[in-house]
Design a protein around this motif. Structure first.
Motif, PDB file in Angstrom:
ATOM      1  N   LEU A   1      27.713  41.637  36.791  1.00 50.23           N
ATOM      2  CA  LEU A   1      27.031  41.998  37.463  1.00 50.23           C
ATOM      3  C   LEU A   1      26.777  41.694  38.898  1.00 50.23           C
ATOM      4  CD1 LEU A   1      24.827  43.959  35.379  1.00 50.23           C
ATOM      5  CD2 LEU A   1      25.638  45.433  37.482  1.00 50.23           C
ATOM      6  N   LEU A   2      26.743  40.558  38.906  1.00 49.69           N
ATOM      7  CA  LEU A   2      26.512  39.404  40.022  1.00 49.69           C
ATOM      8  C   LEU A   2      27.848  39.474  40.907  1.00 49.69           C
ATOM      9  CD1 LEU A   2      24.290  37.911  40.449  1.00 49.69           C
ATOM     10  CD2 LEU A   2      26.061  35.560  39.835  1.00 49.69           C
ATOM     11  N   ASN A   3      28.555  39.048  40.345  1.00 43.01           N
ATOM     12  CA  ASN A   3      29.771  39.322  41.234  1.00 43.01           C
ATOM     13  C   ASN A   3      29.994  40.059  41.962  1.00 43.01           C
ATOM     14  OD1 ASN A   3      31.468  37.613  40.811  1.00 43.01           O
ATOM     15  ND2 ASN A   3      32.658  38.074  38.471  1.00 43.01           N
TER      16      ASN A   3
ATOM     17  N   TRP B   1      35.873  40.857  30.146  1.00 40.78           N
ATOM     18  CA  TRP B   1      34.597  40.597  30.764  1.00 40.78           C
ATOM     19  C   TRP B   1      34.021  39.411  30.941  1.00 40.78           C
ATOM     20  CZ3 TRP B   1      34.726  44.560  34.702  1.00 40.78           C
ATOM     21  CH2 TRP B   1      34.285  45.521  34.346  1.00 40.78           C
ATOM     22  N   ASP B   2      34.461  38.302  30.623  1.00 40.58           N
ATOM     23  CA  ASP B   2      34.079  36.721  30.116  1.00 40.58           C
ATOM     24  C   ASP B   2      34.438  36.549  31.287  1.00 40.58           C
ATOM     25  OD1 ASP B   2      32.896  34.565  29.418  1.00 40.58           O
ATOM     26  OD2 ASP B   2      34.053  34.250  28.246  1.00 40.58           O
ATOM     27  N   PHE B   3      36.088  36.265  31.074  1.00 40.64           N
ATOM     28  CA  PHE B   3      36.892  35.739  32.312  1.00 40.64           C
ATOM     29  C   PHE B   3      37.403  36.703  32.729  1.00 40.64           C
ATOM     30  CE2 PHE B   3      41.361  35.576  33.870  1.00 40.64           C
ATOM     31  CZ  PHE B   3      41.687  34.672  34.073  1.00 40.64           C
ATOM     32  N   ILE B   4      37.007  37.804  33.715  1.00 39.95           N
ATOM     33  CA  ILE B   4      36.746  38.350  34.504  1.00 39.95           C
ATOM     34  C   ILE B   4      35.484  38.070  35.578  1.00 39.95           C
ATOM     35  CG2 ILE B   4      36.555  41.289  35.617  1.00 39.95           C
ATOM     36  CD1 ILE B   4      39.165  40.811  34.826  1.00 39.95           C
ATOM     37  N   SER B   5      34.640  37.997  34.582  1.00 40.34           N
ATOM     38  CA  SER B   5      33.054  37.733  35.554  1.00 40.34           C
ATOM     39  C   SER B   5      33.494  36.075  35.953  1.00 40.34           C
ATOM     40  CB  SER B   5      31.716  38.431  34.703  1.00 40.34           C
ATOM     41  OG  SER B   5      32.151  37.479  33.303  1.00 40.34           O
ATOM     42  N   LEU B   6      34.545  35.039  35.082  1.00 41.03           N
ATOM     43  CA  LEU B   6      34.178  34.036  35.265  1.00 41.03           C
ATOM     44  C   LEU B   6      35.380  33.574  36.115  1.00 41.03           C
ATOM     45  CD1 LEU B   6      34.245  31.994  31.370  1.00 41.03           C
ATOM     46  CD2 LEU B   6      32.084  31.861  33.489  1.00 41.03           C
ATOM     47  N   ARG B   7      35.945  33.867  36.642  1.00 38.99           N
ATOM     48  CA  ARG B   7      37.425  34.156  37.801  1.00 38.99           C
ATOM     49  C   ARG B   7      37.106  34.934  38.419  1.00 38.99           C
ATOM     50  NH1 ARG B   7      39.497  29.327  37.788  1.00 38.99           N
ATOM     51  NH2 ARG B   7      39.956  29.772  39.458  1.00 38.99           N
ATOM     52  N   PRO B   8      35.736  34.994  39.919  1.00 39.21           N
ATOM     53  CA  PRO B   8      35.674  35.689  40.810  1.00 39.21           C
ATOM     54  C   PRO B   8      36.809  36.958  41.779  1.00 39.21           C
ATOM     55  CG  PRO B   8      34.176  34.225  41.193  1.00 39.21           C
ATOM     56  CD  PRO B   8      35.411  33.427  39.933  1.00 39.21           C
ATOM     57  N   GLU B   9      37.988  35.508  41.585  1.00 39.38           N
ATOM     58  CA  GLU B   9      38.851  35.986  42.678  1.00 39.38           C
ATOM     59  C   GLU B   9      40.301  37.341  41.424  1.00 39.38           C
ATOM     60  OE1 GLU B   9      39.026  33.446  40.708  1.00 39.38           O
ATOM     61  OE2 GLU B   9      41.060  32.426  39.917  1.00 39.38           O
TER      62      GLU B   9
ATOM     63  N   THR C   1      38.153  39.826  40.715  1.00 41.00           N
ATOM     64  CA  THR C   1      37.041  41.489  41.863  1.00 41.00           C
ATOM     65  C   THR C   1      38.373  42.290  42.111  1.00 41.00           C
ATOM     66  OG1 THR C   1      35.164  39.398  41.424  1.00 41.00           O
ATOM     67  CG2 THR C   1      35.060  42.052  42.685  1.00 41.00           C
ATOM     68  N   HIS C   2      39.009  42.090  43.619  1.00 44.37           N
ATOM     69  CA  HIS C   2      39.228  43.376  43.967  1.00 44.37           C
ATOM     70  C   HIS C   2      40.147  44.170  43.275  1.00 44.37           C
ATOM     71  CE1 HIS C   2      41.934  43.427  48.191  1.00 44.37           C
ATOM     72  NE2 HIS C   2      41.435  44.469  47.580  1.00 44.37           N
TER      73      HIS C   2
ATOM     74  N   GLU D   1      25.728  45.155  47.180  1.00 45.06           N
ATOM     75  CA  GLU D   1      24.519  45.332  46.353  1.00 45.06           C
ATOM     76  C   GLU D   1      24.387  46.443  45.694  1.00 45.06           C
ATOM     77  OE1 GLU D   1      21.657  43.382  45.361  1.00 45.06           O
ATOM     78  OE2 GLU D   1      22.431  42.032  46.529  1.00 45.06           O
ATOM     79  N   ASP D   2      24.652  47.494  46.401  1.00 44.92           N
ATOM     80  CA  ASP D   2      24.430  49.215  45.707  1.00 44.92           C
ATOM     81  C   ASP D   2      25.695  49.574  45.000  1.00 44.92           C
ATOM     82  OD1 ASP D   2      23.151  51.551  46.054  1.00 44.92           O
ATOM     83  OD2 ASP D   2      25.388  52.980  46.690  1.00 44.92           O
ATOM     84  N   LEU D   3      27.237  48.983  44.418  1.00 47.53           N
ATOM     85  CA  LEU D   3      27.669  49.431  43.841  1.00 47.53           C
ATOM     86  C   LEU D   3      27.254  48.624  42.601  1.00 47.53           C
ATOM     87  CD1 LEU D   3      30.646  49.805  42.651  1.00 47.53           C
ATOM     88  CD2 LEU D   3      31.294  47.193  43.251  1.00 47.53           C
ATOM     89  N   ALA D   4      26.483  47.393  42.788  1.00 50.86           N
ATOM     90  CA  ALA D   4      25.928  46.427  41.533  1.00 50.86           C
ATOM     91  C   ALA D   4      24.519  47.231  40.373  1.00 50.86           C
ATOM     92  CB  ALA D   4      25.723  44.969  41.759  1.00 50.86           C
ATOM     93  N   ARG D   5      23.969  47.577  41.779  1.00 49.56           N
ATOM     94  CA  ARG D   5      22.363  48.514  41.313  1.00 49.56           C
ATOM     95  C   ARG D   5      22.852  49.868  40.319  1.00 49.56           C
ATOM     96  NH1 ARG D   5      20.592  48.810  45.986  1.00 49.56           N
ATOM     97  NH2 ARG D   5      19.729  46.904  45.682  1.00 49.56           N
ATOM     98  N   ARG D   6      24.135  50.574  40.691  1.00 42.05           N
ATOM     99  CA  ARG D   6      24.435  51.647  40.172  1.00 42.05           C
ATOM    100  C   ARG D   6      25.224  51.645  38.474  1.00 42.05           C
ATOM    101  NH1 ARG D   6      27.588  55.253  44.487  1.00 42.05           N
ATOM    102  NH2 ARG D   6      28.446  56.571  43.559  1.00 42.05           N
ATOM    103  N   ILE D   7      25.727  50.385  39.010  1.00 47.40           N
ATOM    104  CA  ILE D   7      26.235  49.659  37.798  1.00 47.40           C
ATOM    105  C   ILE D   7      25.170  49.411  36.939  1.00 47.40           C
ATOM    106  CG2 ILE D   7      28.205  48.529  36.816  1.00 47.40           C
ATOM    107  CD1 ILE D   7      29.699  48.445  39.563  1.00 47.40           C
ATOM    108  N   ARG D   8      24.644  49.041  37.198  1.00 50.97           N
ATOM    109  CA  ARG D   8      23.467  48.596  36.196  1.00 50.97           C
ATOM    110  C   ARG D   8      22.946  49.681  35.674  1.00 50.97           C
ATOM    111  NH1 ARG D   8      18.479  45.118  37.779  1.00 50.97           N
ATOM    112  NH2 ARG D   8      17.559  47.484  38.323  1.00 50.97           N
TER     113      ARG D   8
END
Ligand code: HEM
Length: 512
Positions: free
Chosen positions: A484-486, A189-197, A199-200, A492-499
């Motif tokens: 979560l920010l990504n 998750w460190d790498f994935i969140s630092l490289r937002p490309e 996400t897809h 927004e709803d995706l991030a909220r439900r994950i959180r």
């Protein structure tokens, strides 16, 4: 295992045809030989001085046996180590000669032999088939113009878009170098969140398609952008898609976990047994075409492999059918030793400036030289129908082109430049300043948003969220925040439900 036990096992597994069992039914058996063909008088006893004596140095039978055994393994693939292979053919069903002069597509009904290898990406050779991962789907076409390798995956996009990131990206999927544990959720998750490309493709990997129920029930994608040249020299960009005629079938995370323990070879067995019982799987091959003029105006980078080309703008054009109807006779010779190389392109098919593709053009041949040796294209499974060149010798030479000159130019009818291939080589107007530009921040969220909001149904969204939580809950809270920010930039709803699904105690700090 006693012979009868093996036979029962073989029958249960539908492997009854094993030729090495034939001797059991009274057919005369051939003599065992050494690797240099000399008959062996006694296979199961070493040559000793008396009953309790030392083994003699002159026991070359034993030395041959032990020395061969200790060299049975070759380096496994650094990625895609676990896989299954099969053979079959590609048949042209639609005319695409207006786009490409590649002979493999020259006429409807034309058939070309193929080899396919399906694979897992991250784990080692002994890894379970039902772990969440991307799956490889590589196709080798034995064409009259030489080998064409289309080395694809079961997801249409990739996590990163510059090959400079590939080795460290792969490190996050592999074992933690200190603990030797994988997956390491912080690393991932460190790498994935630092490289937002990423996400897809991360959303795709955590969707149902991250655990296919069989290799037969998944699609394949060339992922990178390639190019076509037609017989008039007209150039266009293309992407390859191969869609399963069996449909899509995936496993739930729970079922996959159960199978991982009960039958780690689940996908391998399924493919083998389907072909053995004449249920031949097939895929329809399609291309998307983008002209250079369209590419210049396209709102997103057509050479960015973290994005798809929208089907509404670039529809799928049917081309042909891939059919698998033959199992390998020897796994090692034909699957472990098969080498797919993205740089193996044929006249009429060209690379594009896709940065990932450019890195891949180097890396596969390089890894084969290391893993299989310099003459890897002489191994029967990798060998084209003909080779005429001036290369000679090297370790494990099999084909020597005897009697032909080994230097060029020459006066002895050695092979010459191919005029057709030359006519099909595009003249590319390339200019610009050489520089290193990080391309990681180019609209990384519009396409994942389309995927989440428009493609996934509500139940699929629910499972995606559960699957992400099951990994993200194990990461450090600072890393969770960033991930979560990504996700909030996707939806927004995706991030909220994950959180909301992250267990108490690992609640992140940001307010969504
Ligand atoms: C295998 C490198 C990206 C699909 C491999 C191997 C290497 C490699 C070294 C092992 C090959 C062997 O030992 O035979 C790279 C690099 C990449 C990249 C450097 C990016 C710069 C991709 C992408 C895809 C992909 C984007 C999907 C389209 C595959 C497949 C295999 C493979 C399917 C397994 C081939 C087989 O079955 O033997 N890759 N890869 N790779 N790669 Fe990649």
């Amino acid at each position: 295992v006693a012979a009868w036990q093996f036979r029962v096992f073989a029958r249960l597994k539908n492997w009854d045809h094993q030729p090495r069992l034939q001797g059991l039914w009274g057919k005369p058996r051939e003599s065992i030989t050494t690797s240099w063909g000399v008959p062996i008088p006694e296979k199961d006893a070493s040559l000793t001085v008396g009953y309790h004596g030392q083994v003699l140095f002159q026991d070359w039978v034993l030395i041959d046996e032990l020395a061969h055994f200790s060299r049975e393994r070759i380096p496994e693939r650094v990625v895609h180590a676990k896989g299954a292979g099969a053979f079959g053919y590609f048949e042209v069903t639609h005319d695409i000669t207006q786009y490409t002069a590649a002979r493999v597509f020259s006429e409807i009904g034309k058939k070309t032999p193929i080899a396919v290898r399906f694979s897992q990406v991250a784990g080692e050779m002994g890894y379970s088939d039902t772990v969440r991962d991307v799956r490889g789907f590589a196709v080798k076409f034995y064409t009259e113009d030489g080998i064409w390798d289309l080395v694809g995956n079961n997801l249409p996009t990739f996590f990163i878009k510059d090959s400079a990131l590939f080795p460290t990206f792969i490190h996050i999927l592999k074992r933690n170098p200190k603990t030797h544990i994988r997956p390491d959720y912080d690393m991932f998750w460190d790498f994935i969140s630092l490289r937002p490309e990423s996400t897809h493709t991360t959303l795709m990997m955590f969707s149902d398609r991250g655990i296919p129920d069989s290799y037969r029930h998944m699609h394949g994608y060339g992922v990178n952008t390639f190019a076509f040249v037609n017989s008039h020299g007209k150039f266009s960009y293309c992407k390859f898609h191969y869609l399963s005629n069996q449909g899509i079938a995936n496993l739930s995370s729970e079922e996959a976990q159960r199978i991982a323990g009960a039958d780690p070879e689940y996908l391998l067995r399924d493919l083998y047994n389907a072909i053995e019982t004449s249920e031949y799987p097939s895929w329809n091959l399609y291309v998307q075409i983008m002209t250079p003029e369209q590419a210049a105006k396209n709102p997103y980078d057509p050479f960015d492999d973290s994005k798809v080309w929208l089907h509404a703008d670039f529809p799928l054009i049917p081309v042909g059918r891939l059919v698998l109807n033959k199992n390998p006779k020897s796994y090692f010779a034909e699957v472990e030793q098969i080498g797919f190389d993205v740089a193996h392109l044929i006249p009429g098919i060209e690379p594009s400036p896709d940065r990932m593709l450019q890195g891949r053009l180097f890396n596969y041949g390089d890894t084969h030289r290391y893993r299989l040796g310099i003459n890897n294209t002489q191994l029967p499974v990798n060998s084209p129908f003909r080779v005429n060149n001036y290369q000679r010798d090297g370790r494990s030479t099999i084909q020597s082109q005897p009697g032909a000159p080994n230097y060029h130019p020459n006066s002895f009818k050695g092979p010459e430049n191919d005029r057709r291939a030359r006519a099909l080589t595009p003249v590319l107007p390339i200019q610009g300043d050489a520089q290193r530009i990080d391309n990681g921040n180019e609209d990384n969220f519009s396409q994942p948003r389309l995927l989440y909001q428009n493609v996934l149904k509500p139940d699929e969204q629910g499972r995606l969220i559960e699957n992400i939580i099951s990994w993200l809950k194990n990461a450090n809270s600072v890393i969770q925040d960033r991930a979560l920010l990504n996700f909030s930039k996707v939806d927004e709803d995706l991030a909220r439900r994950i959180r909301q699904g992250l267990p108490l105690g690992s609640q992140p700090h940001i307010d969504l």
